[in-house]
Design a protein around this motif. Sequence first.
Motif, PDB file in Angstrom:
ATOM      1  N   SER A  57       0.764  -1.058   0.010  1.00 54.81           N
ATOM      2  CA  SER A  57      -0.013   0.009   0.029  1.00 54.81           C
ATOM      3  C   SER A  57       0.746   1.106  -0.133  1.00 54.81           C
ATOM      4  O   SER A  57       0.355   2.194  -0.255  1.00 54.81           O
ATOM      5  CB  SER A  57      -0.911  -0.074   1.331  1.00 54.81           C
ATOM      6  N   GLY A  58       2.111   1.169   0.350  1.00 51.66           N
ATOM      7  CA  GLY A  58       3.004   2.307   0.423  1.00 51.66           C
ATOM      8  C   GLY A  58       3.213   2.733   1.846  1.00 51.66           C
ATOM      9  O   GLY A  58       4.017   3.844   1.698  1.00 51.66           O
ATOM     10  N   ASP A  59       2.575   2.206   2.645  1.00 51.49           N
ATOM     11  CA  ASP A  59       2.547   2.841   4.047  1.00 51.49           C
ATOM     12  C   ASP A  59       3.935   2.615   4.757  1.00 51.49           C
ATOM     13  O   ASP A  59       4.365   3.005   5.816  1.00 51.49           O
ATOM     14  CB  ASP A  59       1.351   2.138   4.888  1.00 51.49           C
ATOM     15  N   ALA A  60       4.807   1.688   4.013  1.00 51.41           N
ATOM     16  CA  ALA A  60       5.920   1.053   4.543  1.00 51.41           C
ATOM     17  C   ALA A  60       7.197   2.077   4.192  1.00 51.41           C
ATOM     18  O   ALA A  60       8.280   1.864   4.501  1.00 51.41           O
ATOM     19  CB  ALA A  60       6.235  -0.231   4.608  1.00 51.41           C
ATOM     20  N   ILE A  61       6.868   3.019   3.184  1.00 48.34           N
ATOM     21  CA  ILE A  61       7.982   3.805   2.550  1.00 48.34           C
ATOM     22  C   ILE A  61       8.598   4.634   3.652  1.00 48.34           C
ATOM     23  O   ILE A  61       7.997   5.289   4.637  1.00 48.34           O
ATOM     24  CB  ILE A  61       7.444   4.886   1.643  1.00 48.34           C
ATOM     25  N   GLU A  62       9.757   4.725   3.518  1.00 46.53           N
ATOM     26  CA  GLU A  62      10.559   5.404   4.533  1.00 46.53           C
ATOM     27  C   GLU A  62      10.538   4.777   6.119  1.00 46.53           C
ATOM     28  O   GLU A  62      10.618   5.622   6.944  1.00 46.53           O
ATOM     29  CB  GLU A  62      10.300   6.933   4.623  1.00 46.53           C
ATOM     30  N   GLY A  63      10.852   3.445   5.853  1.00 50.04           N
ATOM     31  CA  GLY A  63      10.484   2.851   7.267  1.00 50.04           C
ATOM     32  C   GLY A  63       9.263   3.000   8.052  1.00 50.04           C
ATOM     33  O   GLY A  63       9.515   2.849   9.192  1.00 50.04           O
TER      34      GLY A  63
END
Length: 68
Positions: A57-63
Amino acid sequence: MARFTPILACETTAAQLLDMKPAEFRAAVEAGHLPRGRELVPGLVRWPVEDLKRIASGDAIEGGGIQW
């Protein structure tokens, strides 16, 4: 028969959840693009399905909450 939703996925299932071939998934993990699975007991590695969902979903971008 009741259907269940797994909370952990083996490498093959994790790859399927991200629409990848197992070799592609393995290469992405080894390159550090995806997190390593968690070794539950010696030789038994699984990926949390919720982590895979956050990646997709992209919620994990940038840790965003996932320990690499």
